[in-house]
Design an enzyme around this catalytic site. Structure first.
Site, PDB file in Angstrom:
ATOM      1  N   ASP A   1      59.569  48.268  -3.105  1.00  0.00           N
ATOM      2  CA  ASP A   1      59.206  46.908  -2.681  1.00  0.00           C
ATOM      3  C   ASP A   1      58.814  46.970  -1.204  1.00  0.00           C
ATOM      4  O   ASP A   1      59.682  46.978  -0.317  1.00  0.00           O
ATOM      5  CB  ASP A   1      60.384  45.944  -2.888  1.00  0.00           C
ATOM      6  CG  ASP A   1      60.659  45.651  -4.363  1.00  0.00           C
ATOM      7  OD1 ASP A   1      60.295  46.482  -5.224  1.00  0.00           O
ATOM      8  OD2 ASP A   1      61.244  44.594  -4.662  1.00  0.00           O
TER       9      ASP A   1
ATOM     10  N   LYS B   1      54.990  40.023  -4.854  1.00  0.00           N
ATOM     11  CA  LYS B   1      56.333  39.424  -4.743  1.00  0.00           C
ATOM     12  C   LYS B   1      56.312  38.414  -3.604  1.00  0.00           C
ATOM     13  O   LYS B   1      55.691  38.660  -2.567  1.00  0.00           O
ATOM     14  CB  LYS B   1      57.328  40.566  -4.485  1.00  0.00           C
ATOM     15  CG  LYS B   1      58.733  40.156  -4.121  1.00  0.00           C
ATOM     16  CD  LYS B   1      59.653  41.393  -4.019  1.00  0.00           C
ATOM     17  CE  LYS B   1      60.985  41.051  -3.390  1.00  0.00           C
ATOM     18  NZ  LYS B   1      61.869  42.224  -3.245  1.00  0.00           N
TER      19      LYS B   1
ATOM     20  N   LYS C   1      56.817  38.777  -8.975  1.00  0.00           N
ATOM     21  CA  LYS C   1      58.258  38.725  -8.683  1.00  0.00           C
ATOM     22  C   LYS C   1      58.560  37.649  -7.651  1.00  0.00           C
ATOM     23  O   LYS C   1      58.338  37.857  -6.455  1.00  0.00           O
ATOM     24  CB  LYS C   1      58.736  40.101  -8.179  1.00  0.00           C
ATOM     25  CG  LYS C   1      60.221  40.140  -7.794  1.00  0.00           C
ATOM     26  CD  LYS C   1      60.674  41.544  -7.410  1.00  0.00           C
ATOM     27  CE  LYS C   1      62.067  41.545  -6.810  1.00  0.00           C
ATOM     28  NZ  LYS C   1      62.521  42.900  -6.408  1.00  0.00           N
TER      29      LYS C   1
HETATM   30  O1  LIG Z   1      64.305  40.834  -3.177  1.00  0.00           O
HETATM   31  C1  LIG Z   1      65.230  40.106  -3.330  1.00  0.00           C
HETATM   32  C2  LIG Z   1      65.699  39.155  -2.340  1.00  0.00           C
HETATM   33  O2  LIG Z   1      65.995  39.763  -1.137  1.00  0.00           O
HETATM   34  C3  LIG Z   1      66.902  38.450  -2.840  1.00  0.00           C
HETATM   35  O3  LIG Z   1      67.102  37.315  -2.083  1.00  0.00           O
HETATM   36  P1  LIG Z   1      68.439  36.448  -2.299  1.00  0.00           P
HETATM   37  O4  LIG Z   1      69.535  37.237  -1.639  1.00  0.00           O
HETATM   38  O5  LIG Z   1      68.156  35.157  -1.612  1.00  0.00           O
HETATM   39  O6  LIG Z   1      68.672  36.315  -3.760  1.00  0.00           O
END
Ligand SMILES: O=C[C@H](O)COP(=O)(O)O
Length: 358
Positions: A195, A258, A294
């Site tokens: 990512d 994403k 995503k």
């Molecule tokens: O890629 C995923 C995100 O960093 C997750 O974010 P979050 O901690 O707000 O769920």
């Protein structure tokens, strides 16, 4: 624009049995544009990208109020009930990139997360749903590069890929050689998905050549690992920029686009997601390639999961409800989904604290 049938999803021809005599139908199969190349679940089709073609996005206009109106239809009106809701929530679990991206991450925390990834829904609930023979797992586990090794070890034999953030996550402002080296390190540790974060300045200054060249180089550094391009849309100022950045990322060969890192002030929203999906659809029409999506950052509830699943189904169709084309990046959504599934099978709500964190 919104043609989805009332009470989505429609029942499939082969519903899975539930012990109580109820059924959890698989999601309905709605054909997407037959022009698109769509791989089956678990397959690993790559997006080869194209040359940079600014003429595909230069003149784009995004109608903000129309986008917001369309997005507003997704949260409330489209309620999915009972066994249909349970089926959608199981599907959401299968699409989660179960994430920990914290400064105090340890191999121990990653190990616990991996255990949850293998069995994201409590065994008794899985049994009551009639899914004991094919217990669902999550789409991937997403961690920082130095946690890839422990994650790969903890997930050995599960078939669950490890995704690593890279390229100076979350700001992406380290020099390019270091960003590329970070990708190679994560791949070397066993990450199957990377990512990356884009350099937002390149979007804000409309430096499309620079953005394209950097993502292209990142894709090359990924080798066989799939590349997800995080646009950090909360930093991009306009939906027009979101559309253009999405297009350039796909032209450069991103396998997924994403929304966010989870660290911006504004993370995944429905209007931004809708804009990215329209870009994704346009890219598909131009090239015949299917790119994944995503949403990530701030997604916490089963209701969020249902809204995004409805968006995917309505905008792109059934193939975008599988983990090879759809992931939800979330560090703390699973507990609420598990709680809703428990309510479905027992008729009672338990406190969130009864469910393992994640
Ligand atoms: O890629 C995923 C995100 O960093 C997750 O974010 P979050 O901690 O707000 O769920």
């Amino acid at each position: 624009m919104d043609k989805t049938e009332k009470g989505t999803p429609a029942a499939s021809k082969k519903p899975a049995q539930v012990s109580s005599g109820q059924t959890v139908p698989a999601l309905s199969v709605v054909p997407v544009s037959s022009a698109l190349t769509v791989s089956g679940q678990g397959a690993h089709a790559r997006n080869p990208g194209t040359a940079l073609k600014p003429e595909w996005f230069d003149a784009i206009e995004v109608n903000l109020s129309a986008t917001e109106r369309r997005a507003a239809t997704l949260g409330g009106r489209r309620t999915v009930k009972k066994e249909y809701q349970a089926a959608w929530l199981v599907k959401a679990v299968q699409c989660i990139d179960l994430t920990t991206l914290a400064g105090d991450d340890t191999p121990g925390r990653v190990h616990r997360l991996a255990l949850k990834a293998r069995r994201p829904i409590r065994e008794d609930i899985v049994a009551a749903l009639g899914l004991a023979d094919t217990p669902p797992t999550v789409g991937a586990v997403c961690v920082y590069p130095t946690m890839v090794g422990p994650a790969v070890k903890a997930l050995a034999g599960s078939g669950i890929p490890v995704a690593s953030v890279a390229t100076g996550f979350p700001a992406g402002l380290t020099p390019l050689p270091q960003r590329l080296a970070e990708i190679r390190y994560a791949v070397d540790q066993g990450a199957g998905e990377i990512d990356i974060v884009i350099n937002r300045a390149q979007v804000l200054t409309q430096d499309w050549n620079g953005l394209y060249d950097e993502i292209r180089a990142m894709r090359e550094a990924c080798g066989e690992a799939h590349l997800k391009a995080i646009l950090a849309t909360g930093d991009l100022k306009t939906l027009r920029n979101v559309y253009k950045a999405s297009m350039v990322a796909m032209m450069a060969g991103s396998d997924f686009i994403k929304t966010s890192t989870g660290k911006e002030d504004v993370n995944a929203t429905l209007p931004v997601s809708l804009t990215m999906l329209r870009a994704l659809r346009d890219y598909g029409e131009f090239t015949g390639e299917a790119v994944g999506f995503k949403p990530a950052g701030g997604l916490r509830t089963a209701k969020d999961a249902l809204a995004w699943l409805a968006l995917m189904k309505e905008e792109l169709g059934r193939p975008w409800l599988e983990p090879n084309l759809f992931r939800i990046g979330a560090s703390s959504m699973l507990a609420d989904i598990e709680r809703q599934l428990e309510h479905f099978v027992t008729g009672r709500y338990s406190a969130l604290t009864h469910h393992a964190l994640a």
